[in-house]
Structure formats: C-alpha cells, structure tokens
Design a protein around this motif. Structure first.
Motif, PDB file in Angstrom:
ATOM      1  N   VAL A 148    -104.414   3.956  17.016  1.00  0.00           N
ATOM      2  CA  VAL A 148    -104.198   2.510  17.004  1.00  0.00           C
ATOM      3  C   VAL A 148    -103.831   2.050  18.409  1.00  0.00           C
ATOM      4  O   VAL A 148    -102.945   2.632  19.051  1.00  0.00           O
ATOM      5  CB  VAL A 148    -103.076   2.116  16.020  1.00  0.00           C
ATOM      6  CG1 VAL A 148    -102.818   0.619  16.087  1.00  0.00           C
ATOM      7  CG2 VAL A 148    -103.434   2.515  14.593  1.00  0.00           C
ATOM      8  N   TYR A 149    -104.517   1.013  18.875  1.00  0.00           N
ATOM      9  CA  TYR A 149    -104.202   0.383  20.163  1.00  0.00           C
ATOM     10  C   TYR A 149    -103.866  -1.081  19.905  1.00  0.00           C
ATOM     11  O   TYR A 149    -104.588  -1.773  19.182  1.00  0.00           O
ATOM     12  CB  TYR A 149    -105.379   0.489  21.129  1.00  0.00           C
ATOM     13  CG  TYR A 149    -105.164  -0.300  22.412  1.00  0.00           C
ATOM     14  CD1 TYR A 149    -104.253   0.134  23.365  1.00  0.00           C
ATOM     15  CD2 TYR A 149    -105.858  -1.483  22.637  1.00  0.00           C
ATOM     16  CE1 TYR A 149    -104.043  -0.589  24.523  1.00  0.00           C
ATOM     17  CE2 TYR A 149    -105.650  -2.213  23.793  1.00  0.00           C
ATOM     18  CZ  TYR A 149    -104.739  -1.761  24.738  1.00  0.00           C
ATOM     19  OH  TYR A 149    -104.527  -2.494  25.880  1.00  0.00           O
ATOM     20  N   ILE A 150    -102.772  -1.544  20.519  1.00  0.00           N
ATOM     21  CA  ILE A 150    -102.250  -2.882  20.219  1.00  0.00           C
ATOM     22  C   ILE A 150    -101.900  -3.615  21.499  1.00  0.00           C
ATOM     23  O   ILE A 150    -101.344  -3.026  22.441  1.00  0.00           O
ATOM     24  CB  ILE A 150    -100.991  -2.762  19.331  1.00  0.00           C
ATOM     25  CG1 ILE A 150    -101.387  -2.436  17.889  1.00  0.00           C
ATOM     26  CG2 ILE A 150    -100.156  -4.036  19.377  1.00  0.00           C
ATOM     27  CD1 ILE A 150    -100.220  -2.070  17.023  1.00  0.00           C
ATOM     28  N   ARG A 151    -102.236  -4.910  21.536  1.00  0.00           N
ATOM     29  CA  ARG A 151    -101.683  -5.824  22.530  1.00  0.00           C
ATOM     30  C   ARG A 151    -101.144  -7.030  21.776  1.00  0.00           C
ATOM     31  O   ARG A 151    -101.771  -7.519  20.834  1.00  0.00           O
ATOM     32  CB  ARG A 151    -102.746  -6.269  23.538  1.00  0.00           C
ATOM     33  CG  ARG A 151    -103.251  -5.150  24.422  1.00  0.00           C
ATOM     34  CD  ARG A 151    -104.396  -5.623  25.298  1.00  0.00           C
ATOM     35  NE  ARG A 151    -103.941  -6.608  26.266  1.00  0.00           N
ATOM     36  CZ  ARG A 151    -104.745  -7.490  26.846  1.00  0.00           C
ATOM     37  NH1 ARG A 151    -106.018  -7.544  26.496  1.00  0.00           N
ATOM     38  NH2 ARG A 151    -104.273  -8.331  27.738  1.00  0.00           N
ATOM     39  N   ALA A 152     -99.966  -7.517  22.174  1.00  0.00           N
ATOM     40  CA  ALA A 152     -99.337  -8.579  21.396  1.00  0.00           C
ATOM     41  C   ALA A 152     -98.571  -9.545  22.283  1.00  0.00           C
ATOM     42  O   ALA A 152     -97.951  -9.153  23.272  1.00  0.00           O
ATOM     43  CB  ALA A 152     -98.389  -7.990  20.349  1.00  0.00           C
ATOM     44  N   LYS A 153     -98.622 -10.803  21.888  1.00  0.00           N
ATOM     45  CA  LYS A 153     -97.832 -11.841  22.540  1.00  0.00           C
ATOM     46  C   LYS A 153     -96.344 -11.610  22.323  1.00  0.00           C
ATOM     47  O   LYS A 153     -95.527 -11.886  23.201  1.00  0.00           O
ATOM     48  CB  LYS A 153     -98.247 -13.204  21.975  1.00  0.00           C
ATOM     49  CG  LYS A 153     -97.481 -14.382  22.531  1.00  0.00           C
ATOM     50  CD  LYS A 153     -97.825 -14.615  23.979  1.00  0.00           C
ATOM     51  CE  LYS A 153     -97.135 -15.873  24.511  1.00  0.00           C
ATOM     52  NZ  LYS A 153     -97.409 -16.050  25.949  1.00  0.00           N
ATOM     53  N   ASN A 154     -95.974 -11.096  21.144  1.00  0.00           N
ATOM     54  CA  ASN A 154     -94.571 -10.839  20.852  1.00  0.00           C
ATOM     55  C   ASN A 154     -94.385  -9.347  20.537  1.00  0.00           C
ATOM     56  O   ASN A 154     -94.458  -8.530  21.425  1.00  0.00           O
ATOM     57  CB  ASN A 154     -94.092 -11.732  19.699  1.00  0.00           C
ATOM     58  CG  ASN A 154     -92.576 -11.711  19.556  1.00  0.00           C
ATOM     59  OD1 ASN A 154     -91.862 -11.755  20.545  1.00  0.00           O
ATOM     60  ND2 ASN A 154     -92.088 -11.633  18.331  1.00  0.00           N
ATOM     61  N   ASN A 155     -94.176  -8.989  19.268  1.00  0.00           N
ATOM     62  CA  ASN A 155     -93.949  -7.594  18.901  1.00  0.00           C
ATOM     63  C   ASN A 155     -95.266  -6.881  18.590  1.00  0.00           C
ATOM     64  O   ASN A 155     -96.187  -7.472  18.029  1.00  0.00           O
ATOM     65  CB  ASN A 155     -93.034  -7.511  17.682  1.00  0.00           C
ATOM     66  CG  ASN A 155     -91.684  -8.166  17.937  1.00  0.00           C
ATOM     67  OD1 ASN A 155     -91.067  -7.938  18.979  1.00  0.00           O
ATOM     68  ND2 ASN A 155     -91.227  -8.975  17.004  1.00  0.00           N
ATOM     69  N   GLY A 156     -95.302  -5.586  18.897  1.00  0.00           N
ATOM     70  CA  GLY A 156     -96.495  -4.803  18.620  1.00  0.00           C
ATOM     71  C   GLY A 156     -96.607  -4.449  17.149  1.00  0.00           C
ATOM     72  O   GLY A 156     -97.532  -4.860  16.455  1.00  0.00           O
ATOM     73  N   ILE A 157     -95.660  -3.671  16.650  1.00  0.00           N
ATOM     74  CA  ILE A 157     -95.613  -3.267  15.246  1.00  0.00           C
ATOM     75  C   ILE A 157     -94.244  -3.628  14.704  1.00  0.00           C
ATOM     76  O   ILE A 157     -93.217  -3.218  15.250  1.00  0.00           O
ATOM     77  CB  ILE A 157     -95.846  -1.751  15.088  1.00  0.00           C
ATOM     78  CG1 ILE A 157     -97.181  -1.339  15.710  1.00  0.00           C
ATOM     79  CG2 ILE A 157     -95.796  -1.346  13.620  1.00  0.00           C
ATOM     80  CD1 ILE A 157     -97.353   0.163  15.826  1.00  0.00           C
ATOM     81  N   ARG A 158     -94.236  -4.371  13.606  1.00  0.00           N
ATOM     82  CA  ARG A 158     -92.959  -4.761  12.993  1.00  0.00           C
ATOM     83  C   ARG A 158     -93.016  -4.495  11.493  1.00  0.00           C
ATOM     84  O   ARG A 158     -93.845  -5.046  10.789  1.00  0.00           O
ATOM     85  CB  ARG A 158     -92.656  -6.233  13.249  1.00  0.00           C
ATOM     86  CG  ARG A 158     -91.410  -6.747  12.519  1.00  0.00           C
ATOM     87  CD  ARG A 158     -91.075  -8.153  12.939  1.00  0.00           C
ATOM     88  NE  ARG A 158     -90.136  -8.776  12.011  1.00  0.00           N
ATOM     89  CZ  ARG A 158     -89.622  -9.998  12.159  1.00  0.00           C
ATOM     90  NH1 ARG A 158     -89.972 -10.722  13.208  1.00  0.00           N
ATOM     91  NH2 ARG A 158     -88.791 -10.491  11.273  1.00  0.00           N
ATOM     92  N   GLY A 159     -92.145  -3.632  11.027  1.00  0.00           N
ATOM     93  CA  GLY A 159     -91.951  -3.415   9.593  1.00  0.00           C
ATOM     94  C   GLY A 159     -90.515  -3.757   9.286  1.00  0.00           C
ATOM     95  O   GLY A 159     -89.602  -3.108   9.806  1.00  0.00           O
ATOM     96  N   ASN A 160     -90.285  -4.772   8.477  1.00  0.00           N
ATOM     97  CA  ASN A 160     -88.919  -5.239   8.268  1.00  0.00           C
ATOM     98  C   ASN A 160     -87.992  -4.127   7.784  1.00  0.00           C
ATOM     99  O   ASN A 160     -86.841  -4.044   8.198  1.00  0.00           O
ATOM    100  CB  ASN A 160     -88.905  -6.408   7.285  1.00  0.00           C
ATOM    101  CG  ASN A 160     -89.231  -7.728   7.959  1.00  0.00           C
ATOM    102  OD1 ASN A 160     -89.648  -7.744   9.120  1.00  0.00           O
ATOM    103  ND2 ASN A 160     -89.059  -8.817   7.254  1.00  0.00           N
ATOM    104  N   ASP A 161     -88.499  -3.255   6.892  1.00  0.00           N
ATOM    105  CA  ASP A 161     -87.655  -2.184   6.356  1.00  0.00           C
ATOM    106  C   ASP A 161     -87.859  -0.848   7.059  1.00  0.00           C
ATOM    107  O   ASP A 161     -87.001   0.027   6.964  1.00  0.00           O
ATOM    108  CB  ASP A 161     -87.919  -2.011   4.859  1.00  0.00           C
ATOM    109  CG  ASP A 161     -87.485  -3.228   4.056  1.00  0.00           C
ATOM    110  OD1 ASP A 161     -86.555  -3.918   4.497  1.00  0.00           O
ATOM    111  OD2 ASP A 161     -88.088  -3.488   3.006  1.00  0.00           O
ATOM    112  N   GLY A 162     -88.979  -0.675   7.739  1.00  0.00           N
ATOM    113  CA  GLY A 162     -89.192   0.582   8.422  1.00  0.00           C
ATOM    114  C   GLY A 162     -90.590   0.711   8.985  1.00  0.00           C
ATOM    115  O   GLY A 162     -91.526   0.065   8.520  1.00  0.00           O
ATOM    116  N   VAL A 163     -90.720   1.546  10.011  1.00  0.00           N
ATOM    117  CA  VAL A 163     -92.012   1.894  10.597  1.00  0.00           C
ATOM    118  C   VAL A 163     -92.084   3.412  10.654  1.00  0.00           C
ATOM    119  O   VAL A 163     -91.199   4.061  11.215  1.00  0.00           O
ATOM    120  CB  VAL A 163     -92.190   1.297  12.000  1.00  0.00           C
ATOM    121  CG1 VAL A 163     -93.500   1.766  12.620  1.00  0.00           C
ATOM    122  CG2 VAL A 163     -92.141  -0.229  11.959  1.00  0.00           C
ATOM    123  N   ILE A 164     -93.132   3.972  10.050  1.00  0.00           N
ATOM    124  CA  ILE A 164     -93.320   5.412   9.983  1.00  0.00           C
ATOM    125  C   ILE A 164     -94.658   5.747  10.642  1.00  0.00           C
ATOM    126  O   ILE A 164     -95.688   5.214  10.249  1.00  0.00           O
ATOM    127  CB  ILE A 164     -93.324   5.904   8.522  1.00  0.00           C
ATOM    128  CG1 ILE A 164     -92.001   5.544   7.836  1.00  0.00           C
ATOM    129  CG2 ILE A 164     -93.583   7.405   8.461  1.00  0.00           C
ATOM    130  CD1 ILE A 164     -92.069   5.585   6.334  1.00  0.00           C
TER     131      ILE A 164
END
Length: 296
Positions: free
Chosen positions: A204-220
């Motif tokens: 996965v490749y990401i570019r973002a104005k704000n956050n890249g990856i956001r999981g409110n309860d968790g990111v795995i």
C-alpha cells in the motif's frame, strides 16, 4: 498516469517538511460463514485478532463489475445499482471490480451483519465529490488486490462531506492480496475507519492531505509493505484504547506531525522501518514496544 514517477517524491517531500513544518505536498496530478478469530500476541500487554475472513483473498460466484461499462440506471438483481455517478453495492458477497472511472463513488450499503468482499483487478477510480470508496454500512469490508495488479484510488481536493477520507468506512476495513494499492487523499485523510483498519500481506502506498491511515480503535499491519507521505500523522488511532500493531514487512512514514499516534499501545515487530516526522516519531501515552529487528 505514470504512477512510478510518484515514487521519487519522498526526499522532496521530506525537504519540504523540514523547511516549512507541514508543507503542501498534494499538488501533483494522478492520472461465507465467520470463523472464530485467531489471536496473536504482539506485545506483553495487548493482543490483536485477525480472522480467516480477514485473510481471505479468493472468491466464489463473484459478481463482475466493469467500471467503464456502467450504464445509468442499471440494477443487477438486488446486488448493486448505478445512478448519477454512484455505484451502490447493497448485498454482501464477492464483487470483482475492474476498469477505470473518472467520476464514480463506490458506496457499500448492505446489512450490518454482512461481509462485502471487493476484489480489485486493475482499478483506477476517482470521485469529484465525497469519498471514492464509502463503507456506509456493512458488517465488514474486505478489499483484495488481485495478484500482480496496480490499483489507484484518488479523491478531489474540495468537497463537502462528514466522511473526510478517500477511503472511509463506518465498519471494520481489511486490505489484503498480492497486488498494490495507491491511495491519494487530496481532501483530508487517505484511509480511515471508525472501527479498525487491517492491512495483511499486501503493498500500500499513500499520500494524504491530513492523516495517512486512521483506525479509530486500531490499526493492524501484518507482513505488508506500507509507505505513507502526509501533512498530518502517518498512522493514527483516536480512542483511549487505540493501538497500532505492525508485524513483519516494511514501514516507511513521512509525516508533518507524528509518524505514529496511539493512546494505548504501539508495537513494531520484525519490521524494517523508516519514520520521519516534524514532531515526535511515535507519540503514545501507553506502552511502546519496538524490537531490535525493527531498525532503519
């Protein structure tokens, strides 16, 4: 669109951050039954779960959708509809999606106990208004990247929506498979879930104005190659028990704020990482567990 050219941007982007704090980077154009979960420990004080469903990449009796062949007003046996630039999937199941659309919102609106499995087969998808992929309602959404395919999703820099992400889900979101996904969140966040985000065995490749990856309860993230460049935080959780877990693979984050932000726990194991940020690389009021193998 030549996506490979965007891979030269990390050094330029980092220089911009160091000079301006959070310089603007987004100015480039881009052309089933559920089994019991298996639990794996990543740290002494917390564990995470990945089910067989999360790992599933194969499909059975999939419904094929060609984005460049959608006809206005089309309805397919209660499975999906297409109207006014909105492709709405309204029933759980497997959907094989291919082709290109310059202005289409892919909306998931199924029952809240159903699993919607999207298989991307060389998708290029853009929306002028709102999230490009919007998980409005489902039990779980799984995006599988078909083997050896390049898939691109990008939104517009201006639109009015409370769902402020290129990929936005109100439920659990899993991304897996042997292909690659490029997500460009020109408006706000790139990938965001109100529940958890799981990235398993993929690129996965990401570019973002704000956050890249956001999981409110968790990111795995497990055995994946993830790279994010953003003006906000690279990976973020937004609850008191929110955690970020990375196992294996590679992780490269370039951020205008924090590389990783989580209140409860951050664990990085057996992962080759490069973290760059204007503020703290890792901001966590709880436990931080990074093993010696997780070095630059």
């Amino acid at each position: 669109m030549k996506i490979n050219k965007l891979r030269i941007l990390p050094l330029l982007f980092l220089n911009m951050i160091l000079l301006s704090g959070c310089g603007r980077l987004l100015n480039a154009s881009v052309g089933t039954p559920v089994k019991e979960p298996e639990t794996e420990n990543l740290g002494e004080s917390i564990s995470y779960e990945i089910t067989d469903i999360d790992r599933r990449t194969e499909s059975t009796d999939e419904t094929e959708i060609h984005l460049d062949q959608l006809a206005e007003g089309r309805q397919e046996a209660g499975l999906y509809t297409y109207e006014a630039g909105r492709l709405t999937i309204c029933k759980g199941g497997d959907y094989l999606i291919s082709g290109k659309s310059d202005d289409c919102n892919l909306v998931i609106q199924s029952y809240d106990d159903e699993i919607v499995h999207l298989i991307f087969d060389g998708v290029e998808l853009h929306a002028k208004e709102g999230p490009v992929l919007y998980g409005r309602q489902a039990g779980k959404i799984i995006v599988t990247l078909k083997e050896n395919t390049e898939n691109v999703i990008y939104d517009s820099p201006e639109y009015a929506s409370d769902a402020e992400a290129c990929i936005f889900s109100n439920c659990d979101l899993t991304i897996n498979g042997g292909g690659r996904l490029n997500v460009y969140g020109y408006y706000h966040d790139a990938v965001r879930s109100k529940d958890r985000v799981r990235i398993i065995g993929t690129d996965v490749y990401i570019r973002a104005k704000n956050n890249g990856i956001r999981g409110n309860d968790g990111v795995i993230i497990e055995e994946s190659n993830v790279e994010a460049e953003c003006e906000g935080t690279g990976i973020r959780t937004n609850s008191d028990q929110g955690y970020v877990m990375v196992q294996g693979g590679t992780l490269k984050l370039t951020a205008g704020e924090n590389a990783i932000y989580a209140d409860s726990h951050v664990s990085i194991k057996d992962c080759r990482k490069d973290l760059y940020s204007v503020r703290e690389e890792i901001r966590c009021s709880g436990a931080v567990d990074i093993d010696e193998d997780s070095t630059k």
